[in-house]
Write a protein that holds these residues in place. Structure first.
Motif, mmCIF file in Angstrom:
data_model
loop_
_atom_site.group_PDB
_atom_site.id
_atom_site.type_symbol
_atom_site.label_atom_id
_atom_site.label_comp_id
_atom_site.label_asym_id
_atom_site.label_seq_id
_atom_site.Cartn_x
_atom_site.Cartn_y
_atom_site.Cartn_z
ATOM 1 N N PRO A 231 0.815 -1.221 0.000
ATOM 2 C CA PRO A 231 0.000 0.000 0.000
ATOM 3 C C PRO A 231 0.842 1.262 0.000
ATOM 4 O O PRO A 231 1.942 1.293 0.560
ATOM 5 N N ALA A 232 0.310 2.302 -0.621
ATOM 6 C CA ALA A 232 0.953 3.614 -0.593
ATOM 7 C C ALA A 232 0.613 4.330 0.709
ATOM 8 O O ALA A 232 -0.234 3.880 1.496
ATOM 9 N N SER A 233 1.248 5.471 0.933
ATOM 10 C CA SER A 233 1.159 6.146 2.226
ATOM 11 C C SER A 233 -0.235 6.672 2.538
ATOM 12 O O SER A 233 -0.576 6.858 3.708
ATOM 13 N N HIS A 234 -1.074 6.939 1.493
ATOM 14 C CA HIS A 234 -2.389 7.500 1.794
ATOM 15 C C HIS A 234 -3.373 6.451 2.326
ATOM 16 O O HIS A 234 -4.466 6.800 2.764
ATOM 17 N N PHE A 235 -2.998 5.179 2.282
ATOM 18 C CA PHE A 235 -3.798 4.144 2.937
ATOM 19 C C PHE A 235 -3.213 3.883 4.326
ATOM 20 O O PHE A 235 -2.061 3.470 4.450
ATOM 21 N N HIS A 236 -3.989 4.118 5.352
ATOM 22 C CA HIS A 236 -3.531 3.864 6.714
ATOM 23 C C HIS A 236 -4.733 3.579 7.604
ATOM 24 O O HIS A 236 -5.845 4.046 7.338
ATOM 25 N N PRO A 237 -4.549 2.805 8.658
ATOM 26 C CA PRO A 237 -5.675 2.436 9.516
ATOM 27 C C PRO A 237 -6.220 3.636 10.294
ATOM 28 O O PRO A 237 -5.499 4.594 10.592
ATOM 29 N N ILE A 238 -7.497 3.562 10.612
ATOM 30 C CA ILE A 238 -8.124 4.465 11.576
ATOM 31 C C ILE A 238 -8.448 3.601 12.790
ATOM 32 O O ILE A 238 -9.337 2.756 12.741
ATOM 33 N N THR A 239 -7.719 3.805 13.862
ATOM 34 C CA THR A 239 -7.838 2.920 15.019
ATOM 35 C C THR A 239 -8.974 3.307 15.955
ATOM 36 O O THR A 239 -9.424 2.477 16.753
#
Length: 457
Positions: A231-239
């Motif tokens: 994945p690229a940096s704009h995909f990240h979890p929302i915890t």
């Protein structure tokens, strides 16, 4: 005798003139002694640039390392915002082929297909040989291989450019879905792909299984470098669950379902599809239909909002089927909505949803769906079609996702996970752990080193 000599001379001079006119401009001029050369890479996508995330990631990685990038492809949807704003990246759009040359009819395909290829050859040659400046490297997405590989090979030979093929799948295996494996066009495609791919200086491929096929069946001598999708940096979890809920309430697709979301009786399922034969969307529709029937008699099962993203040729057919099911009252506990989101909103949707679904069946058995990589990047657990060889390279069963091979198995996964929050959260934890594996970590020592943008492998 004299007339024959004059005729021969005329033909030869005409042929020479045409050859000179068709030759591309020479390779880039040498920099001055004071000027440090910057690696230049053309990226060729015979498809929509905006729907080619892996090639966009290549472009951003090259540009951020100081290289110059020219992307050649169709501009049908908006690319990633960083692509549009980066000073080291420029886009040369290909002219789309006339709509009349697009058909799904097998009989018409035999006529329209060659005409479409001729049109693409002309457009590609103009872009690669004249419109774009010469570059040190040409990175080509494959498939499609026809006519990309032939035109790219000739252009690279004449321009002294090094050709690199990025294998996402095999062109002939996709063509076989439409025409059947025994069709003459498919056999021609196999020969074509195996012949012209040998012109490349190096190859990237998305799985180790694909590397084995390229080495064994294509008998390639140039380096074959597995470069797994990440994945690229704009995909990240929302915890934070509250933050996920807040985003979901902003979606138009949530209309009429916000009370169920607030009460905790709604699960959001996301599937991204290209609406093509290699992703049988009826598997998901049938599973949701049967889930709705179960949820009516088993109140402990929550409602489902299924948000489907993507564009493709079979979309309208399935939308009509969904509308008919809704009108018949057969989706009481399930709501199916389609959406086309911006890149940031799509990433936030994945991070906020309950579960991702992949219907990618793999025409070759050795490619992997990019959508699952994006889901993992957002920390979203996945259930996906697992009846192909490369699936275990991406998903660890019951750690970050689960596989299925039929409508009945998909239904079992939905009932098991949506009926047990603890199991679903356990998979989410595994997906969030998987999200730590990033594109740059994979790209730098492989592609970055090849292009001369990183110092060590």
């Amino acid at each position: 005798m004299i007339e024959t000599i004059i005729t021969i001379a005329f033909v030869l001079s005409t042929a020479l003139t045409v050859l000179i006119l068709l030759l591309p401009s020479q390779y880039e001029p040498r920099p001055s002694p004071q000027e440090k050369p910057r690696p230049s890479v053309q990226i060729l996508v015979l498809g929509d640039i905006g729907r080619s995330p892996r090639m966009q990631y290549h472009a951003l990685s090259i540009a951020r390392k100081g290289g110059l990038v020219v992307i050649v492809g169709y501009k049908e949807s908006d690319p990633h915002p960083d692509i549009m704003s980066h000073p080291n990246i420029s886009i040369v759009p290909l002219r789309p082929h006339p709509a009349i040359l697009q058909t799904s009819n097998k009989l018409l395909f035999a006529t329209y297909g060659p005409l479409k290829v001729i049109f693409q050859v002309v457009c590609l040659w103009k872009c690669l040989a004249y419109t774009t400046p010469p570059s040190r490297w040409l990175l080509v997405q494959n498939p499609p291989s026809i006519p990309t590989l032939a035109v790219a090979s000739l252009s690279c030979f004449l321009r002294q450019t090094r050709l690199v093929i990025d294998w996402h799948n095999f062109g002939y295996s996709i063509l076989a879905l439409k025409l059947g494996p025994a069709h003459p066009f498919v056999k021609l495609s196999i020969w074509y792909e195996k012949t012209f791919c040998k012109m490349a200086s190096a190859h990237f491929c998305v799985t180790d299984a694909m590397r084995s096929v390229l080495k064994r069946e294509f008998q390639l001598q140039a380096p074959i470098l597995p470069l797994h999708d990440r994945p690229a940096s704009h995909f990240h979890p929302i915890t934070d669950p509250k933050e996920r809920t807040e985003f979901l309430t902003t979606l138009p697709e949530m209309e009429g379902l916000r009370s169920s979301l607030d009460s905790g009786n709604l699960r959001v399922l996301v599937s991204s599809t290209s609406w093509t034969p290699d992703e049988d969307f009826s598997v998901l529709i049938d599973a949701l239909l049967q889930y709705s029937e179960k949820a009516v008699s088993q109140p402990e099962l929550p409602e489902i909002l299924a948000v489907i993203t993507g564009k493709g040729p079979q979309k309208q057919m399935y939308l009509e089927k969904i509308t008919a099911l809704e009108a018949a009252g057969k989706l009481q506990k399930v709501t199916i909505r389609t959406a086309w989101l911006t890149v940031p909103d799509y990433a936030r949707l994945l991070a906020s949803a309950s579960l991702g679904v992949s219907l990618h069946t793999s025409s070759s058995g050795v490619d992997l769906p990019m959508k699952v990589v994006d889901m993992f990047g957002a920390g979203l657990p996945v259930v996906g079609w697992n009846r192909f060889e490369a699936w275990p390279e991406l998903v660890t069963e019951r750690v970050n996702g689960m596989g299925f091979g039929s409508t009945a198995e998909l239904l079992d996964r939905l009932v098991e996970l949506f009926g047990n929050d603890q199991k679903l959260e356990s998979l989410r934890a595994g997906a969030q752990k998987e999200s730590e594996r990033r594109w740059d970590d994979e790209w730098d020592p492989i592609a970055g080193y090849l292009f001369g943008l990183t110092e060590s492998q």
